[in-house]
Design an enzyme around this catalytic site. Structure first.
Site, PDB file in Angstrom:
ATOM      1  N   ARG A  82      24.238  29.053  27.404  1.00 57.80           N
ATOM      2  CA  ARG A  82      25.422  29.775  26.931  1.00 57.80           C
ATOM      3  C   ARG A  82      26.590  28.877  26.552  1.00 57.80           C
ATOM      4  O   ARG A  82      27.771  29.227  26.746  1.00 57.80           O
ATOM      5  CB  ARG A  82      25.886  30.820  27.973  1.00 57.80           C
ATOM      6  N   SER A 128      26.485  40.648  29.540  1.00 58.07           N
ATOM      7  CA  SER A 128      26.369  40.076  30.894  1.00 58.07           C
ATOM      8  C   SER A 128      27.663  39.353  31.232  1.00 58.07           C
ATOM      9  O   SER A 128      28.097  38.475  30.476  1.00 58.07           O
ATOM     10  CB  SER A 128      25.217  39.080  30.953  1.00 58.07           C
ATOM     11  N   GLU A 151      30.284  34.273  32.342  1.00 59.19           N
ATOM     12  CA  GLU A 151      29.739  33.887  31.034  1.00 59.19           C
ATOM     13  C   GLU A 151      30.772  34.231  29.953  1.00 59.19           C
ATOM     14  O   GLU A 151      30.901  33.523  28.966  1.00 59.19           O
ATOM     15  CB  GLU A 151      28.433  34.652  30.775  1.00 59.19           C
TER      16      GLU A 151
HETATM   17  C1  LIG Z   1      26.298  44.988  24.754  1.00 58.54           C
HETATM   18  C2  LIG Z   1      26.271  43.490  24.709  1.00 58.54           C
HETATM   19  C3  LIG Z   1      25.069  42.816  24.870  1.00 58.54           C
HETATM   20  C4  LIG Z   1      25.038  41.424  24.835  1.00 58.54           C
HETATM   21  N1  LIG Z   1      23.834  40.792  24.997  1.00 58.54           N
HETATM   22  C5  LIG Z   1      23.790  39.442  24.952  1.00 58.54           C
HETATM   23  C6  LIG Z   1      22.552  38.749  25.098  1.00 58.54           C
HETATM   24  O1  LIG Z   1      21.500  39.343  25.264  1.00 58.54           O
HETATM   25  N2  LIG Z   1      22.569  37.397  25.050  1.00 58.54           N
HETATM   26  C7  LIG Z   1      23.718  36.690  24.845  1.00 58.54           C
HETATM   27  O2  LIG Z   1      23.667  35.457  24.786  1.00 58.54           O
HETATM   28  N3  LIG Z   1      24.904  37.321  24.708  1.00 58.54           N
HETATM   29  C8  LIG Z   1      24.980  38.662  24.752  1.00 58.54           C
HETATM   30  N4  LIG Z   1      26.172  39.297  24.615  1.00 58.54           N
HETATM   31  C9  LIG Z   1      27.404  38.495  24.491  1.00 58.54           C
HETATM   32  C10 LIG Z   1      27.852  38.214  23.032  1.00 58.54           C
HETATM   33  O3  LIG Z   1      27.396  39.224  22.180  1.00 58.54           O
HETATM   34  C11 LIG Z   1      27.369  36.862  22.531  1.00 58.54           C
HETATM   35  O4  LIG Z   1      27.865  35.820  23.319  1.00 58.54           O
HETATM   36  C12 LIG Z   1      27.800  36.640  21.061  1.00 58.54           C
HETATM   37  O5  LIG Z   1      27.082  35.549  20.556  1.00 58.54           O
HETATM   38  C13 LIG Z   1      29.292  36.372  20.898  1.00 58.54           C
HETATM   39  O6  LIG Z   1      29.600  36.403  19.529  1.00 58.54           O
HETATM   40  P1  LIG Z   1      31.043  36.869  19.022  1.00 58.54           P
HETATM   41  O7  LIG Z   1      31.133  36.635  17.567  1.00 58.54           O
HETATM   42  O8  LIG Z   1      31.335  38.241  19.465  1.00 58.54           O
HETATM   43  O9  LIG Z   1      31.964  35.820  19.794  1.00 58.54           O
HETATM   44  P2  LIG Z   1      33.372  36.107  20.491  1.00 58.54           P
HETATM   45  O10 LIG Z   1      33.178  37.014  21.651  1.00 58.54           O
HETATM   46  O11 LIG Z   1      34.361  36.498  19.467  1.00 58.54           O
HETATM   47  O12 LIG Z   1      33.713  34.654  21.028  1.00 58.54           O
HETATM   48  C14 LIG Z   1      32.999  34.116  22.107  1.00 58.54           C
HETATM   49  C15 LIG Z   1      33.491  32.681  22.325  1.00 58.54           C
HETATM   50  O13 LIG Z   1      33.142  31.896  21.200  1.00 58.54           O
HETATM   51  C16 LIG Z   1      34.306  31.384  20.548  1.00 58.54           C
HETATM   52  N5  LIG Z   1      34.036  31.476  19.110  1.00 58.54           N
HETATM   53  C17 LIG Z   1      33.629  32.554  18.408  1.00 58.54           C
HETATM   54  N6  LIG Z   1      33.404  32.214  17.127  1.00 58.54           N
HETATM   55  C18 LIG Z   1      33.687  30.889  17.029  1.00 58.54           C
HETATM   56  C19 LIG Z   1      33.638  29.939  15.967  1.00 58.54           C
HETATM   57  N7  LIG Z   1      33.258  30.283  14.728  1.00 58.54           N
HETATM   58  N8  LIG Z   1      33.987  28.657  16.234  1.00 58.54           N
HETATM   59  C20 LIG Z   1      34.396  28.279  17.492  1.00 58.54           C
HETATM   60  N9  LIG Z   1      34.465  29.137  18.524  1.00 58.54           N
HETATM   61  C21 LIG Z   1      34.106  30.429  18.287  1.00 58.54           C
HETATM   62  C22 LIG Z   1      35.460  32.243  21.023  1.00 58.54           C
HETATM   63  O14 LIG Z   1      36.673  31.529  21.020  1.00 58.54           O
HETATM   64  C23 LIG Z   1      35.021  32.589  22.436  1.00 58.54           C
HETATM   65  O15 LIG Z   1      35.315  31.517  23.305  1.00 58.54           O
HETATM   66  C24 LIG Z   1      26.239  40.691  24.642  1.00 58.54           C
HETATM   67  C25 LIG Z   1      27.455  41.375  24.481  1.00 58.54           C
HETATM   68  C26 LIG Z   1      27.474  42.758  24.507  1.00 58.54           C
HETATM   69  C27 LIG Z   1      28.785  43.473  24.322  1.00 58.54           C
END
Ligand SMILES: Cc1cc2nc3c(=O)[nH]c(=O)nc-3n(C[C@H](O)[C@H](O)[C@H](O)COP(=O)(O)OP(=O)(O)OC[C@H]3O[C@@H](n4cnc5c(N)ncnc54)[C@H](O)[C@@H]3O)c2cc1C
Length: 334
Positions: free
Chosen positions: A207, A256, A327
């Site tokens: 992660r 999670s 996480e």
């Molecule tokens: C219902 C649900 C189920 C999920 N299931 C999983 C799963 O099975 N496995 C899993 O790994 N995760 C899961 N997640 C968590 C999440 O979806 C992932 O971590 C996803 O990859 C985050 O992407 P995001 O664009 O929403 O990032 P954000 O939540 O917007 O950002 C997450 C982090 O990354 C940084 N960030 C985002 N984009 C960039 C960029 N372009 N450059 C630099 N930093 C950046 C942000 O500053 C922050 O620190 C789940 C979430 C939900 C709500």
């Protein structure tokens, strides 16, 4: 928190309070207007609540919100903000963050459809390489690869968020993760310079992509394998079904909440065995479906979520001696 290393210095207070059309504006607005003209001509939303920019649906307002339209504009923005010492933070779909109720100082850069191109860059008899920009949705890429009969991203079915977020979080499920399908990542440093690193040069761990907080993921090249479309579809359906049965549906969350500790039991098992399913703090609740999900019943504040997080950590540590680490990431908590 994604604050550029060299832009964390607090900006000077120019005026105690500034308003424009009745809206409260950040005190750095005058210096922004003066200095940024040479750097950037894009649009900015001022004093905008972030609730709808996160899947937890909590949090206060960002002083400014911006949606960059391409690498050049992003670089100009970063250079300008660095020059005027205004901090910036990057988010994608906000599916892994808890935003403070007090909001976020500085500029929140949101990667979305303005930054979401996708292009096949190499193709052989068996493999396809696709270059995808950070704002492209992960589920959109999964759907596209299923349609094209390309295998490798099936594990990501049901993971919300953007490609940038998936790279930075090294998103994964069912024993597979982004690292397994990535060839290279182009990233931008706090000076606005782009660099491309190959997978082996990136320190992906569980992660995390291991880069400095100030680094921005701009685009990734993924390698997928040509395969039997029916098989790919079946795998996706199986993963989708498992997710539906194991995870809470239709309640805002950040997925999670805690990382699984190394070896032994998962975070969910530890929380469950500590008898915490259903435990509440205000409108935040430990899901009764999956103990590692904190869900928002619709009335939660970010403070409720943090309070519940601390209670869970304390109770699990008392019961098992294990210290759970979040996480999810935190935005606006100074
Ligand atoms: C219902 C649900 C189920 C999920 N299931 C999983 C799963 O099975 N496995 C899993 O790994 N995760 C899961 N997640 C968590 C999440 O979806 C992932 O971590 C996803 O990859 C985050 O992407 P995001 O664009 O929403 O990032 P954000 O939540 O917007 O950002 C997450 C982090 O990354 C940084 N960030 C985002 N984009 C960039 C960029 N372009 N450059 C630099 N930093 C950046 C942000 O500053 C922050 O620190 C789940 C979430 C939900 C709500």
């Amino acid at each position: 928190m994604n604050v550029g290393e060299n832009c964390t210095r607090k900006y000077q207070t120019i005026m105690p309070s500034i308003e424009k059309n009745g809206e409260k504006m950040p005190d750095w607005l005058p210096v922004f207007n003066d200095e940024m003209a040479d750097f950037w001509s894009g649009e900015m939303l001022w004093n905008t609540t972030l609730t709808s920019y996160t899947t937890f649906r909590v949090g206060g307002a960002a002083e400014a919100l911006v949606f960059p339209r391409g690498v050049k504009e992003l670089s100009q923005l970063i250079q300008g903000l660095r020059k005027i010492n205004v901090p910036w933070h990057v988010i994608g779909r906000g599916s892994n963050i808890v935003v403070s109720d007090k909001g976020v100082k500085g500029v929140v850069i949101v990667f979305g459809h303005n930054f979401s191109s996708r292009q096949i860059v190499e193709e052989s008899a068996d493999l396809v390489q696709i270059k995808v920009e950070a704002g492209h949705s992960l589920s959109g890429l999964v759907n596209w690869s299923v349609e094209k009969g390309l295998s490798g991203l099936e594990f990501a079915v049901g993971i919300p968020g953007t490609i940038g977020g998936a790279i930075v979080m090294n998103a994964g499920a069912w024993g597979e993760e982004i690292r397994d399908v990535i060839v290279s990542v182009t990233m931008m440093d706090e000076k606005g310079n782009s660099i491309t690193r190959k997978r082996d040069e990136i320190d992906f761990t569980y992660r995390s992509w291991g880069e400095a907080d100030s680094m921005i993921a701009v685009e990734g090249v993924f390698e997928l394998e040509k395969s039997d479309p029916a098989r790919i579809k079946r795998r996706c359906q199986d993963f989708h079904e498992s997710r539906k049965n194991m995870q809470p549906q239709n309640k805002p969350s950040g997925g999670s909440f805690f990382k699984n500790p190394p070896g032994g039991k998962s975070a969910g098992q530890l929380i469950d065995e500590s008898g915490l399913k259903g435990l509440r703090a205000g409108g935040a609740e430990v899901s009764s479906v999956h103990a590692n999900f904190i869900v928002n019943d619709g009335s939660a504040t970010a403070a409720d979520i943090i309070k519940l997080m601390h209670i869970i950590q304390q109770r699990v540590e008392e019961a098992s001696g294990i210290s759970l680490q979040p996480e999810v990431r935190f935005l606006g908590w100074e």
